[in-house]
Scaffold this motif. Structure first.
Motif, PDB file in Angstrom:
ATOM      1  N   UNK A  21       0.737  -1.185   0.338  1.00 21.88           N
ATOM      2  CA  UNK A  21      -0.050  -0.283   0.018  1.00 21.88           C
ATOM      3  C   UNK A  21       0.774   1.310  -0.308  1.00 21.88           C
ATOM      4  N   UNK A  22       2.555   1.138   0.226  1.00 25.88           N
ATOM      5  CA  UNK A  22       2.943   2.277   0.247  1.00 25.88           C
ATOM      6  C   UNK A  22       2.333   2.779   1.552  1.00 25.88           C
ATOM      7  N   UNK A  23       2.462   4.436   1.783  1.00 24.74           N
ATOM      8  CA  UNK A  23       1.925   5.612   2.247  1.00 24.74           C
ATOM      9  C   UNK A  23       0.731   5.392   2.532  1.00 24.74           C
ATOM     10  N   UNK A  24      -0.175   5.103   1.925  1.00 26.43           N
ATOM     11  CA  UNK A  24      -1.875   4.916   1.719  1.00 26.43           C
ATOM     12  C   UNK A  24      -2.317   3.587   3.186  1.00 26.43           C
ATOM     13  N   UNK A  25      -0.970   2.898   3.823  1.00 28.03           N
ATOM     14  CA  UNK A  25      -1.213   1.877   4.648  1.00 28.03           C
ATOM     15  C   UNK A  25      -1.441   2.532   5.910  1.00 28.03           C
ATOM     16  N   UNK A  26      -2.776   2.381   7.062  1.00 33.76           N
ATOM     17  CA  UNK A  26      -2.648   3.021   8.016  1.00 33.76           C
ATOM     18  C   UNK A  26      -2.869   2.213   8.973  1.00 33.76           C
ATOM     19  N   UNK A  30      -2.028  -2.016  10.346  1.00 34.25           N
ATOM     20  CA  UNK A  30      -0.952  -3.150  10.274  1.00 34.25           C
ATOM     21  C   UNK A  30      -1.445  -3.949  12.204  1.00 34.25           C
ATOM     22  N   UNK A  31      -2.065  -2.952  12.731  1.00 33.78           N
ATOM     23  CA  UNK A  31      -2.128  -3.295  14.549  1.00 33.78           C
ATOM     24  C   UNK A  31      -3.431  -4.584  13.937  1.00 33.78           C
ATOM     25  N   UNK A  32      -4.384  -4.469  12.893  1.00 32.16           N
ATOM     26  CA  UNK A  32      -5.544  -5.058  12.622  1.00 32.16           C
ATOM     27  C   UNK A  32      -4.617  -6.492  12.682  1.00 32.16           C
ATOM     28  N   UNK A  33      -3.542  -6.479  11.285  1.00 34.25           N
ATOM     29  CA  UNK A  33      -3.025  -7.466  11.029  1.00 34.25           C
ATOM     30  C   UNK A  33      -1.638  -8.434  12.049  1.00 34.25           C
ATOM     31  N   UNK A  34      -1.665  -7.435  13.248  1.00 33.05           N
ATOM     32  CA  UNK A  34       0.081  -7.737  14.137  1.00 33.05           C
ATOM     33  C   UNK A  34      -1.764  -9.101  15.032  1.00 33.05           C
ATOM     34  N   UNK A  41       0.936   0.401  19.252  1.00 33.73           N
ATOM     35  CA  UNK A  41       1.837   0.699  18.446  1.00 33.73           C
ATOM     36  C   UNK A  41       2.408   2.699  18.618  1.00 33.73           C
ATOM     37  N   UNK A  42       1.184   2.915  19.107  1.00 34.92           N
ATOM     38  CA  UNK A  42       1.879   4.318  19.557  1.00 34.92           C
ATOM     39  C   UNK A  42       2.378   4.421  20.857  1.00 34.92           C
ATOM     40  N   UNK A  43       2.620   3.888  21.118  1.00 29.30           N
ATOM     41  CA  UNK A  43       3.267   3.059  22.576  1.00 29.30           C
ATOM     42  C   UNK A  43       4.559   2.943  22.035  1.00 29.30           C
ATOM     43  N   UNK A  44       4.998   2.619  20.352  1.00 27.59           N
ATOM     44  CA  UNK A  44       6.527   2.455  19.960  1.00 27.59           C
ATOM     45  C   UNK A  44       7.037   3.467  19.699  1.00 27.59           C
ATOM     46  N   UNK A  45       6.085   3.692  18.683  1.00 33.04           N
ATOM     47  CA  UNK A  45       6.416   4.838  17.395  1.00 33.04           C
ATOM     48  C   UNK A  45       5.487   5.802  18.111  1.00 33.04           C
ATOM     49  N   UNK A  46       6.160   7.741  17.334  1.00 31.46           N
ATOM     50  CA  UNK A  46       5.832   7.957  18.004  1.00 31.46           C
ATOM     51  C   UNK A  46       4.638   8.367  17.244  1.00 31.46           C
ATOM     52  N   UNK A  47       4.776   8.254  15.625  1.00 31.43           N
ATOM     53  CA  UNK A  47       3.191   9.002  14.241  1.00 31.43           C
ATOM     54  C   UNK A  47       4.125   7.017  13.417  1.00 31.43           C
ATOM     55  N   UNK A  48       2.961   7.553  12.625  1.00 37.04           N
ATOM     56  CA  UNK A  48       3.155   6.736  11.037  1.00 37.04           C
ATOM     57  C   UNK A  48       4.388   6.517  10.758  1.00 37.04           C
ATOM     58  N   UNK A  49       4.932   7.905  10.377  1.00 40.08           N
ATOM     59  CA  UNK A  49       6.243   8.568   9.981  1.00 40.08           C
ATOM     60  C   UNK A  49       7.618   7.608  10.432  1.00 40.08           C
ATOM     61  N   UNK A  51       7.292   4.655  11.718  1.00 39.01           N
ATOM     62  CA  UNK A  51       7.066   3.580  12.099  1.00 39.01           C
ATOM     63  C   UNK A  51       7.482   2.945  10.152  1.00 39.01           C
ATOM     64  N   UNK A  52       7.356   4.270   9.210  1.00 43.40           N
ATOM     65  CA  UNK A  52       7.503   3.758   8.328  1.00 43.40           C
ATOM     66  C   UNK A  52       8.959   4.203   8.122  1.00 43.40           C
ATOM     67  N   UNK A  53       9.649   5.212   8.477  1.00 46.38           N
ATOM     68  CA  UNK A  53      11.291   5.091   8.927  1.00 46.38           C
ATOM     69  C   UNK A  53      12.074   3.794   9.095  1.00 46.38           C
ATOM     70  N   UNK A  54      11.254   4.013  10.213  1.00 46.00           N
ATOM     71  CA  UNK A  54      11.818   1.872  11.183  1.00 46.00           C
ATOM     72  C   UNK A  54      11.637   0.697   9.680  1.00 46.00           C
ATOM     73  N   UNK A  55      10.704   1.248   8.804  1.00 49.11           N
ATOM     74  CA  UNK A  55      10.738  -0.698   7.418  1.00 49.11           C
ATOM     75  C   UNK A  55      11.514   0.077   6.665  1.00 49.11           C
ATOM     76  N   UNK A  56      11.976   1.143   6.222  1.00 47.01           N
ATOM     77  CA  UNK A  56      12.779   0.905   5.014  1.00 47.01           C
ATOM     78  C   UNK A  56      14.015   1.204   5.772  1.00 47.01           C
ATOM     79  N   UNK A  57      14.436   1.536   7.394  1.00 45.90           N
ATOM     80  CA  UNK A  57      15.485   0.631   8.181  1.00 45.90           C
ATOM     81  C   UNK A  57      16.060  -0.652   7.847  1.00 45.90           C
TER      82      UNK A  57
END
Length: 219
Positions: A21-26, A30-34, A41-49, A51-57
């Motif tokens: 989905x790229x940037x369109x993923x919500x 992700x939470x539903x799939x996990x 998710x927001x207890x681990x990552x500050x925001x969606x961006x 999380x996306x940075x972590x996915x790229x890394x």
């Protein structure tokens, strides 16, 4: 589950969704799939961006491909070893391309500053060193040092996986052809003389530019 394990689980779950989905993923997807709440998710990552940075890394990390190359048995024939290594690199490049390509196609241009990526030069060096180990059993048969051969093979695999900007005039060589060209002649083999010295019919060697028999001068 420790915070670090939870973080890794979220990233691992998010990667295929980001590739699709790229940037369109919500974060809800992700939470539903996990199988967790979106608030987790927001207890681990500050925001969606972030999380996306972590996915790229994670997509850029070479740990997994290096482990796969390091596990290739050295008692296999060299073509089989190189085929496994090339398959591992191809899979790594495909995963990386899917994630980064999907984000780029949906509007993401620059990665955020929250998640540093791997050192590209160091990653290339480690990959080349891992590939060099695969050539060690054939060191004496190779035409070039194993480190140089490994660098050439890495370039061959990377260029083969990269889409061409224009149609190629000739097809790229296969792995078997590439391997044969590396081991076709030993580095210790003497050079071939394309212009051998002529021989007289009695078996004696004639020097170039000089007659075989000397002329007599005088009586």
């Amino acid at each position: 589950m420790s915070p670090e394990q939870r973080r890794e689980m979220i990233i691992r779950t998010a990667l295929p969704l980001v590739a699709e989905h790229g940037m369109a993923v919500t974060t809800a997807q992700i939470a539903r799939s996990a199988g967790i709440g979106e608030a987790t998710i927001f207890r681990v990552f500050a925001d969606k961006d972030e999380l996306l940075d972590a996915c790229v890394a994670e997509a850029l990390r070479t740990d997994h491909v290096l482990a796969e190359i390091g596990a290739i048995p050295l008692d296999q024939p060299l073509p089989a070893r190189l085929a496994e290594a090339a398959a591992a690199i191809d899979a790594y490049l495909a995963r990386m391309g899917l994630v980064i390509g999907a984000l780029h196609a949906t509007g993401r241009r620059e990665p955020g500053a929250g998640e540093p990526g791997p050192d590209r030069a160091a990653a290339m060096t480690r990959t080349r060193e891992a590939l060099a180990e695969l050539f060690e059993p054939e060191r004496d048969r190779l035409r070039l040092p194993v480190e140089q051969i490994a660098g050439l093979f890495m370039g061959f695999v990377f260029s083969r996986a990269r889409p061409a900007a224009a149609p190629r005039r000739s097809p790229s060589p296969s792995r078997s052809t590439w391997t044969s060209s590396c081991t076709a002649r030993s580095r210790k083999e003497p050079p071939h003389d394309d212009h051998p010295e002529p021989h007289h019919r009695d078996g004696r060697r004639q020097r170039r530019g000089r007659p075989l028999l000397r002329r007599r001068h005088g009586p």
